[in-house]
Enzyme design. Sequence first.
Site, PDB file in Angstrom:
ATOM      1  N   GLU A 207       5.928 -53.661  22.476  1.00 47.97           N
ATOM      2  CA  GLU A 207       5.484 -53.725  23.879  1.00 47.97           C
ATOM      3  C   GLU A 207       4.339 -54.716  23.921  1.00 47.97           C
ATOM      4  O   GLU A 207       3.200 -54.381  23.594  1.00 47.97           O
ATOM      5  CB  GLU A 207       5.026 -52.335  24.341  1.00 47.97           C
ATOM      6  N   CYS A 241      -1.713 -54.875  30.874  1.00 49.35           N
ATOM      7  CA  CYS A 241      -0.682 -55.794  30.357  1.00 49.35           C
ATOM      8  C   CYS A 241       0.190 -56.355  31.470  1.00 49.35           C
ATOM      9  O   CYS A 241       0.655 -57.481  31.376  1.00 49.35           O
ATOM     10  CB  CYS A 241       0.179 -55.087  29.323  1.00 49.35           C
TER      11      CYS A 241
HETATM   12  P1  NAD Z   1      -3.991 -56.199  19.700  1.00 50.06           P
HETATM   13  O1  NAD Z   1      -2.679 -56.818  19.379  1.00 50.06           O
HETATM   14  O2  NAD Z   1      -5.230 -56.923  19.337  1.00 50.06           O
HETATM   15  O3  NAD Z   1      -4.110 -54.760  18.982  1.00 50.06           O
HETATM   16  C1  NAD Z   1      -3.104 -53.781  19.097  1.00 50.06           C
HETATM   17  C2  NAD Z   1      -3.114 -52.906  17.862  1.00 50.06           C
HETATM   18  O4  NAD Z   1      -2.830 -53.674  16.716  1.00 50.06           O
HETATM   19  C3  NAD Z   1      -4.441 -52.205  17.595  1.00 50.06           C
HETATM   20  O5  NAD Z   1      -4.181 -50.862  17.234  1.00 50.06           O
HETATM   21  C4  NAD Z   1      -5.042 -52.995  16.448  1.00 50.06           C
HETATM   22  O6  NAD Z   1      -5.815 -52.199  15.599  1.00 50.06           O
HETATM   23  C5  NAD Z   1      -3.824 -53.508  15.719  1.00 50.06           C
HETATM   24  N1  NAD Z   1      -4.039 -54.795  15.092  1.00 50.06           N
HETATM   25  C6  NAD Z   1      -4.829 -55.817  15.567  1.00 50.06           C
HETATM   26  N2  NAD Z   1      -4.750 -56.877  14.727  1.00 50.06           N
HETATM   27  C7  NAD Z   1      -3.911 -56.528  13.729  1.00 50.06           C
HETATM   28  C8  NAD Z   1      -3.418 -57.203  12.564  1.00 50.06           C
HETATM   29  N3  NAD Z   1      -3.792 -58.441  12.273  1.00 50.06           N
HETATM   30  N4  NAD Z   1      -2.561 -56.539  11.772  1.00 50.06           N
HETATM   31  C9  NAD Z   1      -2.167 -55.280  12.061  1.00 50.06           C
HETATM   32  N5  NAD Z   1      -2.612 -54.593  13.143  1.00 50.06           N
HETATM   33  C10 NAD Z   1      -3.456 -55.204  13.963  1.00 50.06           C
HETATM   34  O7  NAD Z   1      -3.930 -55.851  21.248  1.00 50.06           O
HETATM   35  P2  NAD Z   1      -5.039 -55.200  22.173  1.00 50.06           P
HETATM   36  O8  NAD Z   1      -6.179 -56.126  22.303  1.00 50.06           O
HETATM   37  O9  NAD Z   1      -5.304 -53.799  21.734  1.00 50.06           O
HETATM   38  O10 NAD Z   1      -4.261 -55.123  23.566  1.00 50.06           O
HETATM   39  C11 NAD Z   1      -4.145 -56.209  24.414  1.00 50.06           C
HETATM   40  C12 NAD Z   1      -2.755 -56.807  24.355  1.00 50.06           C
HETATM   41  O11 NAD Z   1      -1.782 -55.806  24.422  1.00 50.06           O
HETATM   42  C13 NAD Z   1      -2.488 -57.706  25.553  1.00 50.06           C
HETATM   43  O12 NAD Z   1      -1.750 -58.815  25.122  1.00 50.06           O
HETATM   44  C14 NAD Z   1      -1.639 -56.833  26.454  1.00 50.06           C
HETATM   45  O13 NAD Z   1      -0.814 -57.544  27.329  1.00 50.06           O
HETATM   46  C15 NAD Z   1      -0.855 -56.053  25.463  1.00 50.06           C
HETATM   47  N6  NAD Z   1      -0.430 -54.778  26.033  1.00 50.06           N
HETATM   48  C16 NAD Z   1       0.894 -54.579  26.241  1.00 50.06           C
HETATM   49  C17 NAD Z   1       1.308 -53.398  26.831  1.00 50.06           C
HETATM   50  C18 NAD Z   1       2.754 -53.129  27.106  1.00 50.06           C
HETATM   51  O14 NAD Z   1       3.075 -52.007  27.445  1.00 50.06           O
HETATM   52  N7  NAD Z   1       3.635 -54.096  26.986  1.00 50.06           N
HETATM   53  C19 NAD Z   1       0.373 -52.427  27.168  1.00 50.06           C
HETATM   54  C20 NAD Z   1      -0.968 -52.681  26.914  1.00 50.06           C
HETATM   55  C21 NAD Z   1      -1.369 -53.853  26.337  1.00 50.06           C
END
Ligand code: NAD
Length: 453
Positions: A207, A241
């Site tokens: 997602e 998002c």
């Molecule tokens: P992110 O990708 O930075 O982090 C998401 C998760 O991944 C966190 O739990 C984090 O600890 C983990 N993570 C981060 N870097 C990592 C790595 N290098 N390796 C493994 N795990 C890692 O995202 P965010 O800042 O938490 O959220 C914002 C993003 O999420 C935006 O792009 C938003 O559009 C998207 N989002 C999508 C939805 C959806 O339903 N499609 C919902 C909410 C947010």
Amino acid sequence: MKQIINQQKQYFNSNVTKPVVFRIEQLKLLRSVVKSHERVLTEAIYKDFGKGNFNTYLTEFTGVYHAIDKAIKNVRKWSKWKNAATNMVNFPGRSYIIPEPLGACLIIGAWNYPVNLTLVPAIAAIAAGNTVVVKPSELAAHTSEVLSNMISQHFDPSFFAVVEGGVKETTELLAEQFDKIFFTGSVPVGKTIYEAAAKNLTPVTLELGGKSPLIVAPDANLKTTVKRLVWGKFVNAGQTCIAPDYVLVHSSIEQSFLSLLKKEIEAGKYSFANDNYAQIISKKHFNRLVSLIDPAKVFVGGNHDHANRIVAPTVVTNVSVDDKIMEDEIFGPILPVLTYENIDDAISFVKSKPKPLALYLFSEDGSLHRRIWNEISFGGGMVNDVLMHFVNDNLPFGGVGNSGIGSYHGEAGFRSFSHFKSVIRRPTFIEFPIKYFPFSKLKSLLIRKAFGV
Ligand code: NAD
């Protein structure tokens, strides 16, 4: 971590999680546990990024309670074996589709709706009969801690556990073999997750995000457009998002649209010291957002408060498609407004970008609605409103292409944590010799007839 995962695998293999009665009991337990932690979770979210109580209830808890209630009500139906027609070559026989849980599931959450985005997938995984490890985002650290305590106090970790941490811990988790990985987060991290999952051929739901356009056609009801757009863009301080990332407005109505937009924003519903607004989650995110604001192009807002990590609702105009703000998902309270002359140009522009998670069109023209739905690929969206498709869980929610893989919510969530096993049961009292040696012309003819080819 390893121990929890091994315990969950053993627990799953003991078949305890499979009976529907067990799933319903656990869902009921989760409902009462969330209810009793509602206040402390709300406080934790406030500490993490200053989101007020009303919005937290609206955007976090309603979805969680509804998902649990819907799963409890429907899980028997969803998990029923279904009869399928049996084709002639398998006659006599009976065919079935058997939904089965995948096994040990990992759910990795984002911080922006830290309760909803971790628990709603967990509810789907439990309803489908799996064990669950949830890894909330470390950026919403207070909420992550409350979730961890809440789950560990009330659930057997062999069934449902929370592992806290950031990149290091998530990387360690990803090195383990899960039966399903459900990830919510950014596109770049989504790619990392997909790569790690591929090593074990683990199925994923991703997602993700992206730049979701909002198109305003010349016949749009501008008053309603602006009201709904401002709410959808600035709730959670734009950290949603499916928030409209940018606006494409027809040039003939640009001025009236902008003046209404200004009026709506300046009505102060999303002001600095207002519990309808939110802080930016971290200094890093705050600095990134501030760097996107070109002071020469600010039409409304543009001011910010470094100490409190607040960016005022901001509209920028005279934006060119090559500006930095048009490169990546903004994920904050800054709204670029671009104009178009011809709807063909607007459609081509959106299609020249990666497939968005959401698309919104404001127009009263049914043929335009159908044209947009037909011609542009996007995860989901609305005509004449924003965001609210997320809360209709009769609709699968998910992205396409760059905005994600797979979907969830309601039955779609159950399906994303299930495998649909196809089985044919045949009796032994009769055996036709047709497929066996020795072959003959007659057998060949019968085979053609039986397969209808
Ligand atoms: P992110 O990708 O930075 O982090 C998401 C998760 O991944 C966190 O739990 C984090 O600890 C983990 N993570 C981060 N870097 C990592 C790595 N290098 N390796 C493994 N795990 C890692 O995202 P965010 O800042 O938490 O959220 C914002 C993003 O999420 C935006 O792009 C938003 O559009 C998207 N989002 C999508 C939805 C959806 O339903 N499609 C919902 C909410 C947010």
